[in-house]
Design a protein around this motif. Structure first.
Motif, PDB file in Angstrom:
ATOM      1  N   SER A  99       0.820  -1.218   0.000  1.00  0.00           N
ATOM      2  CA  SER A  99       0.000   0.000   0.000  1.00  0.00           C
ATOM      3  C   SER A  99       0.854   1.269   0.000  1.00  0.00           C
ATOM      4  O   SER A  99       0.385   2.331  -0.397  1.00  0.00           O
ATOM      5  CB  SER A  99      -0.934   0.012   1.211  1.00  0.00           C
ATOM      6  N   ASN A 100       2.106   1.166   0.471  1.00  0.00           N
ATOM      7  CA  ASN A 100       3.017   2.315   0.554  1.00  0.00           C
ATOM      8  C   ASN A 100       2.426   3.487   1.341  1.00  0.00           C
ATOM      9  O   ASN A 100       2.705   4.638   1.056  1.00  0.00           O
ATOM     10  CB  ASN A 100       3.453   2.789  -0.838  1.00  0.00           C
ATOM     11  N   THR A 101       1.608   3.185   2.339  1.00  0.00           N
ATOM     12  CA  THR A 101       1.021   4.244   3.162  1.00  0.00           C
ATOM     13  C   THR A 101       1.684   4.357   4.532  1.00  0.00           C
ATOM     14  O   THR A 101       1.286   5.175   5.339  1.00  0.00           O
ATOM     15  CB  THR A 101      -0.491   4.001   3.356  1.00  0.00           C
ATOM     16  N   CYS A 102       2.698   3.533   4.780  1.00  0.00           N
ATOM     17  CA  CYS A 102       3.404   3.543   6.067  1.00  0.00           C
ATOM     18  C   CYS A 102       4.848   3.976   5.853  1.00  0.00           C
ATOM     19  O   CYS A 102       5.466   3.609   4.860  1.00  0.00           O
ATOM     20  CB  CYS A 102       3.400   2.149   6.694  1.00  0.00           C
ATOM     21  N   SER A 103       5.368   4.750   6.797  1.00  0.00           N
ATOM     22  CA  SER A 103       6.790   5.081   6.730  1.00  0.00           C
ATOM     23  C   SER A 103       7.606   3.900   7.241  1.00  0.00           C
ATOM     24  O   SER A 103       8.708   3.660   6.784  1.00  0.00           O
ATOM     25  CB  SER A 103       7.109   6.352   7.510  1.00  0.00           C
ATOM     26  N   TYR A 104       7.051   3.154   8.205  1.00  0.00           N
ATOM     27  CA  TYR A 104       7.694   1.928   8.654  1.00  0.00           C
ATOM     28  C   TYR A 104       6.639   0.999   9.255  1.00  0.00           C
ATOM     29  O   TYR A 104       5.567   1.423   9.662  1.00  0.00           O
ATOM     30  CB  TYR A 104       8.818   2.170   9.653  1.00  0.00           C
ATOM     31  N   ILE A 105       7.013  -0.282   9.289  1.00  0.00           N
ATOM     32  CA  ILE A 105       6.181  -1.313   9.900  1.00  0.00           C
ATOM     33  C   ILE A 105       7.062  -2.070  10.881  1.00  0.00           C
ATOM     34  O   ILE A 105       8.165  -2.483  10.539  1.00  0.00           O
ATOM     35  CB  ILE A 105       5.635  -2.296   8.843  1.00  0.00           C
ATOM     36  N   VAL A 106       6.570  -2.214  12.106  1.00  0.00           N
ATOM     37  CA  VAL A 106       7.243  -3.035  13.104  1.00  0.00           C
ATOM     38  C   VAL A 106       6.335  -4.226  13.355  1.00  0.00           C
ATOM     39  O   VAL A 106       5.160  -4.060  13.670  1.00  0.00           O
ATOM     40  CB  VAL A 106       7.475  -2.265  14.419  1.00  0.00           C
ATOM     41  N   ALA A 107       6.876  -5.421  13.182  1.00  0.00           N
ATOM     42  CA  ALA A 107       6.078  -6.626  13.371  1.00  0.00           C
ATOM     43  C   ALA A 107       6.792  -7.575  14.307  1.00  0.00           C
ATOM     44  O   ALA A 107       7.997  -7.791  14.183  1.00  0.00           O
ATOM     45  CB  ALA A 107       5.817  -7.307  12.032  1.00  0.00           C
ATOM     46  N   CYS A 108       6.050  -8.127  15.226  1.00  0.00           N
ATOM     47  CA  CYS A 108       6.583  -9.096  16.168  1.00  0.00           C
ATOM     48  C   CYS A 108       6.318 -10.486  15.614  1.00  0.00           C
ATOM     49  O   CYS A 108       5.177 -10.932  15.543  1.00  0.00           O
ATOM     50  CB  CYS A 108       5.916  -8.911  17.521  1.00  0.00           C
ATOM     51  N   ILE A 109       7.388 -11.151  15.180  1.00  0.00           N
ATOM     52  CA  ILE A 109       7.294 -12.480  14.587  1.00  0.00           C
ATOM     53  C   ILE A 109       8.346 -13.363  15.230  1.00  0.00           C
ATOM     54  O   ILE A 109       9.519 -13.019  15.256  1.00  0.00           O
ATOM     55  CB  ILE A 109       7.534 -12.430  13.064  1.00  0.00           C
ATOM     56  N   ASN A 110       7.930 -14.521  15.704  1.00  0.00           N
ATOM     57  CA  ASN A 110       8.886 -15.437  16.332  1.00  0.00           C
ATOM     58  C   ASN A 110       9.450 -16.464  15.367  1.00  0.00           C
ATOM     59  O   ASN A 110      10.626 -16.738  15.386  1.00  0.00           O
ATOM     60  CB  ASN A 110       8.248 -16.135  17.531  1.00  0.00           C
ATOM     61  N   ASP A 111       8.619 -17.033  14.550  1.00  0.00           N
ATOM     62  CA  ASP A 111       9.084 -18.103  13.668  1.00  0.00           C
ATOM     63  C   ASP A 111       8.779 -17.760  12.218  1.00  0.00           C
ATOM     64  O   ASP A 111       7.619 -17.642  11.834  1.00  0.00           O
ATOM     65  CB  ASP A 111       8.400 -19.431  14.021  1.00  0.00           C
TER      66      ASP A 111
ATOM     67  N   LYS B  69      10.030 -15.717   4.631  1.00  0.00           N
ATOM     68  CA  LYS B  69      11.139 -14.777   4.464  1.00  0.00           C
ATOM     69  C   LYS B  69      11.194 -14.262   3.037  1.00  0.00           C
ATOM     70  O   LYS B  69      11.364 -13.061   2.801  1.00  0.00           O
ATOM     71  CB  LYS B  69      12.472 -15.444   4.823  1.00  0.00           C
ATOM     72  N   GLN B  70      11.034 -15.150   2.077  1.00  0.00           N
ATOM     73  CA  GLN B  70      11.062 -14.747   0.668  1.00  0.00           C
ATOM     74  C   GLN B  70       9.889 -13.842   0.334  1.00  0.00           C
ATOM     75  O   GLN B  70      10.047 -12.856  -0.383  1.00  0.00           O
ATOM     76  CB  GLN B  70      11.067 -15.976  -0.242  1.00  0.00           C
ATOM     77  N   ARG B  71       8.717 -14.160   0.848  1.00  0.00           N
ATOM     78  CA  ARG B  71       7.539 -13.318   0.613  1.00  0.00           C
ATOM     79  C   ARG B  71       7.776 -11.906   1.138  1.00  0.00           C
ATOM     80  O   ARG B  71       7.483 -10.923   0.451  1.00  0.00           O
ATOM     81  CB  ARG B  71       6.306 -13.920   1.294  1.00  0.00           C
ATOM     82  N   LEU B  72       8.320 -11.820   2.346  1.00  0.00           N
ATOM     83  CA  LEU B  72       8.568 -10.501   2.938  1.00  0.00           C
ATOM     84  C   LEU B  72       9.665  -9.747   2.193  1.00  0.00           C
ATOM     85  O   LEU B  72       9.566  -8.538   1.978  1.00  0.00           O
ATOM     86  CB  LEU B  72       8.914 -10.633   4.418  1.00  0.00           C
ATOM     87  N   GLN B  73      10.723 -10.448   1.786  1.00  0.00           N
ATOM     88  CA  GLN B  73      11.796  -9.800   1.032  1.00  0.00           C
ATOM     89  C   GLN B  73      11.264  -9.230  -0.278  1.00  0.00           C
ATOM     90  O   GLN B  73      11.599  -8.105  -0.651  1.00  0.00           O
ATOM     91  CB  GLN B  73      12.939 -10.775   0.765  1.00  0.00           C
ATOM     92  N   GLN B  74      10.430  -9.966  -0.970  1.00  0.00           N
ATOM     93  CA  GLN B  74       9.850  -9.496  -2.231  1.00  0.00           C
ATOM     94  C   GLN B  74       8.976  -8.271  -1.994  1.00  0.00           C
ATOM     95  O   GLN B  74       9.027  -7.307  -2.743  1.00  0.00           O
ATOM     96  CB  GLN B  74       9.037 -10.612  -2.885  1.00  0.00           C
ATOM     97  N   ALA B  75       8.167  -8.317  -0.939  1.00  0.00           N
ATOM     98  CA  ALA B  75       7.282  -7.192  -0.630  1.00  0.00           C
ATOM     99  C   ALA B  75       8.074  -5.945  -0.251  1.00  0.00           C
ATOM    100  O   ALA B  75       7.729  -4.834  -0.656  1.00  0.00           O
ATOM    101  CB  ALA B  75       6.318  -7.580   0.488  1.00  0.00           C
ATOM    102  N   VAL B  76       9.150  -6.129   0.511  1.00  0.00           N
ATOM    103  CA  VAL B  76       9.982  -4.985   0.905  1.00  0.00           C
ATOM    104  C   VAL B  76      10.652  -4.362  -0.320  1.00  0.00           C
ATOM    105  O   VAL B  76      10.710  -3.139  -0.454  1.00  0.00           O
ATOM    106  CB  VAL B  76      11.042  -5.404   1.957  1.00  0.00           C
ATOM    107  N   LEU B  77      11.145  -5.192  -1.227  1.00  0.00           N
ATOM    108  CA  LEU B  77      11.823  -4.686  -2.424  1.00  0.00           C
ATOM    109  C   LEU B  77      10.892  -3.871  -3.316  1.00  0.00           C
ATOM    110  O   LEU B  77      11.351  -2.972  -4.019  1.00  0.00           O
ATOM    111  CB  LEU B  77      12.432  -5.846  -3.212  1.00  0.00           C
ATOM    112  N   SER B  78       9.610  -4.172  -3.282  1.00  0.00           N
ATOM    113  CA  SER B  78       8.660  -3.434  -4.120  1.00  0.00           C
ATOM    114  C   SER B  78       8.012  -2.273  -3.374  1.00  0.00           C
ATOM    115  O   SER B  78       7.045  -1.695  -3.849  1.00  0.00           O
ATOM    116  CB  SER B  78       7.575  -4.386  -4.642  1.00  0.00           C
ATOM    117  N   SER B  79       8.555  -1.920  -2.222  1.00  0.00           N
ATOM    118  CA  SER B  79       7.952  -0.892  -1.376  1.00  0.00           C
ATOM    119  C   SER B  79       8.977   0.176  -0.994  1.00  0.00           C
ATOM    120  O   SER B  79      10.177  -0.041  -1.061  1.00  0.00           O
ATOM    121  CB  SER B  79       7.410  -1.556  -0.107  1.00  0.00           C
ATOM    122  N   ASN B  80       8.468   1.319  -0.556  1.00  0.00           N
ATOM    123  CA  ASN B  80       9.320   2.380  -0.001  1.00  0.00           C
ATOM    124  C   ASN B  80       9.214   2.408   1.519  1.00  0.00           C
ATOM    125  O   ASN B  80       9.493   3.418   2.139  1.00  0.00           O
ATOM    126  CB  ASN B  80       8.906   3.740  -0.554  1.00  0.00           C
TER     127      ASN B  80
END
Length: 132
Positions: free
Chosen positions: A85-97, A103-114
């Motif tokens: 959505s690119n509506t956040c300056s940052y996201i903090v998420a609490c994830i244990n496992d 990891k790949q899903r998140l890396q792809q999403a981060v690369l396509s985001s600001n």
């Protein structure tokens, strides 16, 4: 935040939650990201963010959104949607496992985001510090 043990050489600090620790340790980064006119999204599986900590860190409480009680299986997709959505300056998420696929899903999403993504590990069953 409580100081459990203190001497000139040693100080052990106990934080109430991983979010409080992040606010303390990453204050300069979060304050710089706070300048953007975007939301600041905090995601967790239980309540762990207090307004007082946000005020102490100098963040704009009007921009902070804390979604708690998220189920683990929904957390990754929630992060992905927020990143896209690119509506956040940052996201903090609490994830244990995180598995490799997540990891790949998140890396792809981060690369396509600001948006900056900060992942925090939550140790709900903290062991007391022992010194020998």
């Amino acid at each position: 935040m409580l100081i459990e043990h203190s001497s000139q050489q040693l100080m052990a600090i106990h934080f109430e939650s991983p979010f409080q620790q992040l606010l303390q340790q990453q204050r300069p980064l979060l304050k710089s990201l706070n300048k953007a006119k975007k939301w600041q999204l905090w995601l967790s599986n239980r309540p762990m963010l207090k307004r007082a900590w946000i005020n102490t860190a100098g963040l704009d409480k009007q921009k902070v959104i804390h979604l708690s009680n998220l189920k683990s299986e929904n957390l990754i997709s929630t992060i992905e949607k927020a990143l896209r959505s690119n509506t956040c300056s940052y996201i903090v998420a609490c994830i244990n496992d995180l598995n490799e696929q997540d990891k790949q899903r998140l890396q792809q999403a981060v690369l396509s985001s600001n948006t900056c993504l900060l992942l925090v590990h939550d140790e709900q069953c903290k062991q007391p510090i022992q010194y020998h």
